[in-house]
Design a protein around this motif. Structure first.
Motif, PDB file in Angstrom:
ATOM      1  N   ALA A 152      40.119  38.414  40.890  1.00  0.00           N
ATOM      2  CA  ALA A 152      40.278  39.567  41.793  1.00  0.00           C
ATOM      3  C   ALA A 152      39.314  39.496  42.974  1.00  0.00           C
ATOM      4  O   ALA A 152      39.722  39.595  44.128  1.00  0.00           O
TER       5      ALA A 152
ATOM      6  N   GLU B 170      41.747  39.314  46.169  1.00  0.00           N
ATOM      7  CA  GLU B 170      42.422  40.575  46.522  1.00  0.00           C
ATOM      8  C   GLU B 170      42.075  41.117  47.902  1.00  0.00           C
ATOM      9  O   GLU B 170      42.947  41.631  48.613  1.00  0.00           O
TER      10      GLU B 170
ATOM     11  N   TYR C 223      50.702  40.094  47.048  1.00  0.00           N
ATOM     12  CA  TYR C 223      50.930  39.611  45.677  1.00  0.00           C
ATOM     13  C   TYR C 223      52.393  39.249  45.415  1.00  0.00           C
ATOM     14  O   TYR C 223      52.675  38.291  44.687  1.00  0.00           O
TER      15      TYR C 223
ATOM     16  N   ILE D  81      41.112  41.506  36.468  1.00  0.00           N
ATOM     17  CA  ILE D  81      41.200  42.884  36.949  1.00  0.00           C
ATOM     18  C   ILE D  81      39.841  43.242  37.530  1.00  0.00           C
ATOM     19  O   ILE D  81      38.798  42.898  36.968  1.00  0.00           O
TER      20      ILE D  81
ATOM     21  N   TYR E  97      47.783  47.169  39.389  1.00  0.00           N
ATOM     22  CA  TYR E  97      48.022  46.133  38.385  1.00  0.00           C
ATOM     23  C   TYR E  97      49.355  46.326  37.654  1.00  0.00           C
ATOM     24  O   TYR E  97      49.977  45.360  37.226  1.00  0.00           O
TER      25      TYR E  97
ATOM     26  N   VAL F 116      44.636  37.517  31.321  1.00  0.00           N
ATOM     27  CA  VAL F 116      43.818  38.483  32.058  1.00  0.00           C
ATOM     28  C   VAL F 116      42.334  38.410  31.686  1.00  0.00           C
ATOM     29  O   VAL F 116      41.957  38.616  30.534  1.00  0.00           O
TER      30      VAL F 116
END
Ligand code: P53
Length: 476
Positions: free
Chosen positions: A16, A20, A72, A91, A113, A129
Motif C-alpha cells: 500500500a 497507493e 487499481y 492494507i 479495499y 494480504v
C-alpha cells in the motif's frame, strides 16, 4: 509436464505505502513512510522522523506514488491479462485507523479495499494480504513509541480483527508482518521505532519484535475463530548467509548471522524462543519482558505457512576487520562474493541461493513455503519505439524461477510465487521511482513528474507465457 501443481499461485506483489498514493484522502492518517523523503535523506541520522513532516523537503514520494488508489481497476486488469492467479497487496493501517488507537474503523478506508477485492474476485485473482507492510500509523510511532509499547499489540489486534471480519469472504491467505526481521535493520520503517543514540538499541528492537510476535499469534487465534479457512503466514526477509571462506570461524559467523533472521521464524513456526536465543540475548544485553501467558500464546498459535522475500544471498566473515569492508547496497550489508554479479544498486544476484534458501527453510520447519517477493530493481529506459526492452529482468527472473523449480524437485512444498513490484512502485529502501521492478512501466520519475501512464514491458509478455505454461517455458 510441469512439476508445479495446477493451482500454483503465480502472481505479483505490491504494498500500500509504495503504490497507493492518496496519502491524505478519505480520512487516511499519516503512515511512517509518508514522513520519508526520497533519496539519501531517507535514512537516519540525516532525517529525523521524530520531528514530523519537514518543510525542507518538498517531495515525499509516497504521497502520490503511482496512485494505485485511483488506478487499481486498470492495474488489476493488466495483471489479469498476464494471467495472474494471485496478487499480494497490503492494507494501509492508517487508512483503516488513521491514528491507530481509535476503537472504530474509518469506513471509507474499508470501502476502498472492498472495491479492490471485488475487482480481484472478478478476475479470479487470489488476494494475499499483508496486514502490516511497513505501515504502522505515524501517530503510534510518535505518541506511543511504536511497537516498543505493548499497547500497540492491542491496537493491531483490533485492526486485524476488523479486517478478518470484513474481508474473510474474499481473503484466505494473510501475512501478519512484512519482513519481521527488518525491524533490526530499518527499525523506524519496520517497527515505528524512533531510537536515540543513548538508547539500548538492541533492547528496544527485540522487545518491539516480541510485541510483533505476540500480536501475530493473537490475531492467528482470532482469524481461525472468524473463519476456519483463514491461513496465516509469517514473512521473512530471507537470503542464506554464506561463510566468507571455509575457515571454521567464518562458518560459525555465518551460522550466527543466519540465526539473526531465523530466530523470528523459529518462534512463529515452532512456537517458542529457540535455545540459542538465551546466550544471544545475554551477549547483546537484551532482556525480553514477557507478560503472563505470552509463552502459551506463541506455542498455541504458530503460523500455517512461511512466506519470504528473496533478493540475494549474503557473505559473512568471522574476522571483524574483514567484515568492516561490507558494502551497504542493501539494508542488509554484505561482503562482496567474487562469484556473483551485482545490480546497479549493489544487490548481488544469486539464483542458486534461492534454491539453497528454500531448502534450508523447508528443512528447518516442514511447513509450506510461499515466495512473496523476488525480483530485480533496475533502471528502465523507454526505447524510441515506445517499448521497454528489459531483457536483464527477464534473465534474472528466469534464472530464479528455474532454481525455484529445482527446489520443488528437491521436495520443498511451495504454494506460489509473487514477484516483487509487478508494476513499478516507489522503492522502500531509497524512495526512488528509478529503481523499477515491474512488468508494467509507470511514467513517473524520481521528482514526481510524469503522466502515470502504464506501459507493458517485454517482461510482461514473457511472464504471461511462464504462467500459461506453469513454469515450463522460461526461455529468453
Ligand atoms: P527496495 C531492503 C531494504 C528495504 C526493504 O526493496 C527491503 C529490502 C530487501 O530485503 O525489503 C523488501 O524497494 C520490502 C519491500 C521492498 C523490497 O524489499 O528498497 O518488503 O517493501 O520494496 C525491495 O528496492
Amino acid at each position: 509436464m510441469s512439476i508445479l501443481s495446477k493451482d500454483f499461485l503465480w502472481g505479483g506483489a505490491i504494498a500500500a505505502n509504495q503504490s497507493e498514493g492518496a496519502y491524505n484522502k478519505d480520512g487516511k492518517g499519516l503512515s511512517l513512510v509518508d514522513l520519508l523523503p526520497a533519496g539519501r535523506e531517507r535514512t537516519e541520522p540525516l532525517f529525523n522522523p521524530a520531528k514530523g513532516l519537514n518543510k525542507n523537503f518538498t517531495f515525499y514520494p509516497s504521497h502520490e506514488s503511482i496512485d494505485f488508489y485511483h488506478h487499481y481497476e486498470e492495474d488489476i486488469k493488466l495483471f489479469a491479462e498476464m494471467g495472474f492467479k494471485a496478487l499480494r497487496l497490503s492494507i494501509s493501517w492508517p487508512r483503516i485507523f488513521p491514528n491507530g488507537d481509535e476503537s472504530e474503523p474509518n469506513e471509507k478506508g474499508l470501502a476502498f479495499y472492498d472495491k479492490v477485492f471485488k475487482t480481484l474476485e472478478y478476475y479470479n485473482i487470489e488476494p494475499i494480504v499483508t496486514i502490516n507492510h511497513f505501515d504502522t500509523p505515524y501517530y503510534l510511532a510518535k505518541n506511543y513509541g511504536g511497537w516498543y509499547n505493548r499497547k500497540t499489540v492491542d491496537f493491531f489486534v483490533n485492526y486485524a480483527t476488523v479486517l478478518f471480519k470484513r474481508f474473510s469472504k474474499y481473503v484466505k491467505y494473510w501475512i501478519t508482518h512484512n519482513e519481521i526481521n527488518m525491524i533490526l535493520h530499518i527499525p523506524y520503517i519496520g517497527g515505528g521505532l524512533i531510537i536515540k543514540d543513548t538508547d539500548n538499541k538492541n533492547q528496544i528492537m527485540y522487545q518491539a519484535a516480541h510485541h510483533q510476535l505476540i500480536a501475530s499469534s493473537l490475531v492467528t487465534k482470532i482469524a481461525k475463530e472468524i473463519n476456519t479457512s483463514n491461513q496465516i503466514g509469517c514473512m521473512l526477509a530471507a537470503g542464506e548467509v554464506y561463510p566468507n571462506t571455509p575457515h571454521p570461524d567464518d562458518v560459525m559467523a555465518a551460522l550466527s548471522k543466519n540465526r539473526e533472521q531465523y530466530i523470528f521464524i523459529d518462534i512463529q513456526a515452532r512456537g517458542e524462543y529457540p535455545n540459542y536465543s538465551k546466550r544471544m540475548f545475554e551477549d547483546l544485553g537484551v532482556n525480553i519482558h514477557k507478560e503472563v501467558g505470552d509463552d502459551e500464546i506463541l506455542k498455541q498459535y504458530p503460523v500455517d505457512y512461511i512466506s519470504f522475500s528473496y533478493y540475494s544471498s549474503r557473505l559473512e566473515s568471522g574476522d571483524e576487520s574483514i567484515n568492516s569492508n561490507k558494502s551497504a547496497g542493501n539494508a542488509f550489508a554484505s561482503l562482496k562474493n567474487p562469484h556473483l554479479e551485482a545490480s546497479n544498486w549493489g544487490w548481488q544476484i544469486d539464483p542458486v541461493g534461492l534454491r539453497i534458501t528454500m531448502n534450508q527453510i523447508y528443512d528447518r520447519y516442514q511447513k509450506p513455503l510461499f515466495i512473496v517477493e523476488n525480483g530485480l530493481g533496475e533502471i528502465d529506459e523507454v526505447d524510441r519505439d515506445g517499448n521497454i526492452h528489459d531483457s536483464y529482468r527477464i534473465k534474472y527472473l528466469s534464472e530464479h524461477i528455474n532454481q525455484m523449480i529445482e527446489a520443488v524437485k528437491d521436495g520443498v512444498q511451495l504454494i506460489g510465487y509473487t514477484s516483487w513490484g509487478c508494476i513499478d512502485i516507489v522503492s522502500a529502501g531509497s524512495g526512488e521511482m528509478k529503481k523499477r521492478y515491474g512488468f508494467i512501466y509507470v511514467d513517473r520519475d524520481n521528482e514526481g513528474n510524469g503522466t502515470l501512464k502504464r506501459i507493458r514491458k517485454d517482461s510482461f509478455y514473457w511472464y504471461k507465457k511462464v504462467i500459461q505454461t506453469n513454469g515450463d517455458s522460461l526461455t529468453y
